[in-house]
Design a protein around this motif. Structure first.
Motif, mmCIF file in Angstrom:
data_model
loop_
_atom_site.group_PDB
_atom_site.id
_atom_site.type_symbol
_atom_site.label_atom_id
_atom_site.label_comp_id
_atom_site.label_asym_id
_atom_site.label_seq_id
_atom_site.Cartn_x
_atom_site.Cartn_y
_atom_site.Cartn_z
ATOM 1 N N PHE A 1 0.674 -1.192 0.048
ATOM 2 C CA PHE A 1 -0.039 -0.093 -0.104
ATOM 3 C C PHE A 1 1.010 1.138 -0.097
ATOM 4 N N VAL A 2 0.853 1.768 -1.090
ATOM 5 C CA VAL A 2 1.712 3.051 -1.111
ATOM 6 C C VAL A 2 1.075 4.293 -1.206
ATOM 7 N N ARG A 3 1.319 5.316 -0.509
ATOM 8 C CA ARG A 3 0.643 6.922 -0.783
ATOM 9 C C ARG A 3 2.106 7.799 -1.476
ATOM 10 N N GLU A 4 1.642 8.375 -2.350
ATOM 11 C CA GLU A 4 2.540 9.533 -2.925
ATOM 12 C C GLU A 4 1.718 10.778 -2.874
ATOM 13 N N THR A 5 2.308 11.929 -2.543
ATOM 14 C CA THR A 5 1.807 13.058 -2.477
ATOM 15 C C THR A 5 1.905 13.703 -4.057
ATOM 16 N N VAL A 6 0.913 14.532 -4.480
ATOM 17 C CA VAL A 6 0.670 14.856 -5.554
ATOM 18 C C VAL A 6 1.209 16.638 -5.449
ATOM 19 N N SER A 7 2.216 16.705 -5.902
ATOM 20 C CA SER A 7 2.980 18.211 -5.654
ATOM 21 C C SER A 7 2.198 19.430 -6.018
ATOM 22 N N SER A 8 1.338 19.201 -7.044
ATOM 23 C CA SER A 8 0.603 20.465 -7.553
ATOM 24 C C SER A 8 -0.783 19.718 -8.111
ATOM 25 N N PRO A 9 -1.912 20.387 -8.334
ATOM 26 C CA PRO A 9 -2.877 19.948 -8.796
ATOM 27 C C PRO A 9 -3.043 19.850 -10.200
ATOM 28 N N THR A 10 -1.958 19.297 -10.871
ATOM 29 C CA THR A 10 -1.988 19.215 -12.381
ATOM 30 C C THR A 10 -1.714 17.684 -12.787
ATOM 31 N N ALA B 1 8.562 2.888 -5.657
ATOM 32 C CA ALA B 1 8.403 2.202 -4.170
ATOM 33 C C ALA B 1 8.080 0.731 -4.304
ATOM 34 N N LEU B 2 6.931 0.290 -5.056
ATOM 35 C CA LEU B 2 6.674 -1.037 -5.383
ATOM 36 C C LEU B 2 7.767 -1.921 -6.047
ATOM 37 N N SER B 3 8.423 -1.310 -6.783
ATOM 38 C CA SER B 3 9.586 -2.125 -7.458
ATOM 39 C C SER B 3 10.795 -2.247 -6.309
ATOM 40 N N LYS B 4 10.802 -1.492 -5.546
ATOM 41 C CA LYS B 4 11.959 -1.436 -4.590
ATOM 42 C C LYS B 4 11.626 -2.572 -3.455
ATOM 43 N N GLU B 5 10.342 -2.741 -3.116
ATOM 44 C CA GLU B 5 9.696 -3.733 -2.276
ATOM 45 C C GLU B 5 10.082 -4.967 -2.842
ATOM 46 N N ILE B 6 9.808 -5.133 -4.262
ATOM 47 C CA ILE B 6 9.893 -6.533 -4.985
ATOM 48 C C ILE B 6 11.390 -6.969 -5.156
ATOM 49 N N VAL B 7 12.137 -6.016 -5.398
ATOM 50 C CA VAL B 7 13.597 -6.238 -5.271
ATOM 51 C C VAL B 7 14.083 -6.773 -4.265
ATOM 52 N N ASP B 8 13.617 -6.074 -2.949
ATOM 53 C CA ASP B 8 14.065 -6.566 -1.673
ATOM 54 C C ASP B 8 13.844 -7.900 -1.438
ATOM 55 N N SER B 9 12.456 -8.485 -1.759
ATOM 56 C CA SER B 9 12.015 -9.881 -1.655
ATOM 57 C C SER B 9 12.854 -10.700 -2.677
ATOM 58 N N LEU B 10 13.171 -10.282 -3.803
ATOM 59 C CA LEU B 10 14.022 -11.155 -4.798
ATOM 60 C C LEU B 10 15.492 -11.359 -4.324
#
Length: 187
Positions: A149-158, A172-181
């Motif tokens: 479950f990843v939350r990322e702030t949107v830096s501006s409303p665009t 961030a998801l890629s890093k979690e997968i790589v840690d498991s690999l």
């Protein structure tokens, strides 16, 4: 009475096309994660996201489809390609590709990705909620199964920043997968 037969003279807003991006530019592998050859996918996404329009939320249960802000290609395929690029760079291995490109090499493992949410509000944050697993190609039993479950702030409303936040969430998801690999290959 005048009719507008071939189109009215009013101007329509231009359509902007977007794509999620990898966390870094692909570079030649310097080393290889020994013995691993990874196929990414299949990637599944909710039906509400499986369209050309970019989907945002307007509160908890209401979504908006933007006719003027669209994906440049199929979102599922782009997610698989970006995850493959990210994981390849993090592992420093050229043997990572979307599962649709298994003809490039013989994979030893597959990362299956089931996204249940990948949207958010333009002026707040995006949320990536995903269940993923790692399996050996020769065995259907998952070696690893996780929910991220990843939350990322949107830096501006665009929409530019909205899509950039989605790219960061995939990083961030890629890093979690790589840690498991890495844990699997170095017990």
């Amino acid at each position: 009475v005048s009719l507008c037969i071939f189109g009215c003279t009013g101007r329509s807003s231009p359509v902007d096309f977007y794509t999620i991006t990898a966390m870094h530019e692909p570079q030649p592998a310097k080393t290889s994660q020994e013995g691993l050859a990874i196929a990414i996918g299949p990637v599944t996404i909710p039906a509400a996201l499986d369209r050309s329009q970019i989907v945002t939320r307007d509160g908890t249960n209401k979504i908006r489809l933007s006719e003027n802000h669209r994906w440049a290609g199929p979102l599922q395929q782009d997610i698989a390609a970006v995850l493959a690029d990210n994981i390849s760079g993090l592992l420093k291995s050229e043997r990572v590709a979307p599962f649709t490109r298994e003809d490039l090499f013989e994979p030893t493992h597959r990362v299956i990705v089931d996204i249940t949410r990948f949207d958010g509000q333009l002026d707040k944050e995006i949320i990536l909620d995903v269940v993923w697993s790692i399996k050996k190609i020769t065995d259907n039993k998952p070696l690893v199964m996780r929910r991220s479950f990843v939350r990322e702030t949107v830096s501006s409303p665009t929409y530019d920043d909205f899509v950039a936040a989605q790219s960061k969430a995939l990083a961030a998801l890629s890093k979690e997968i790589v840690d498991s690999l890495k844990k699997m290959s170095n017990p």
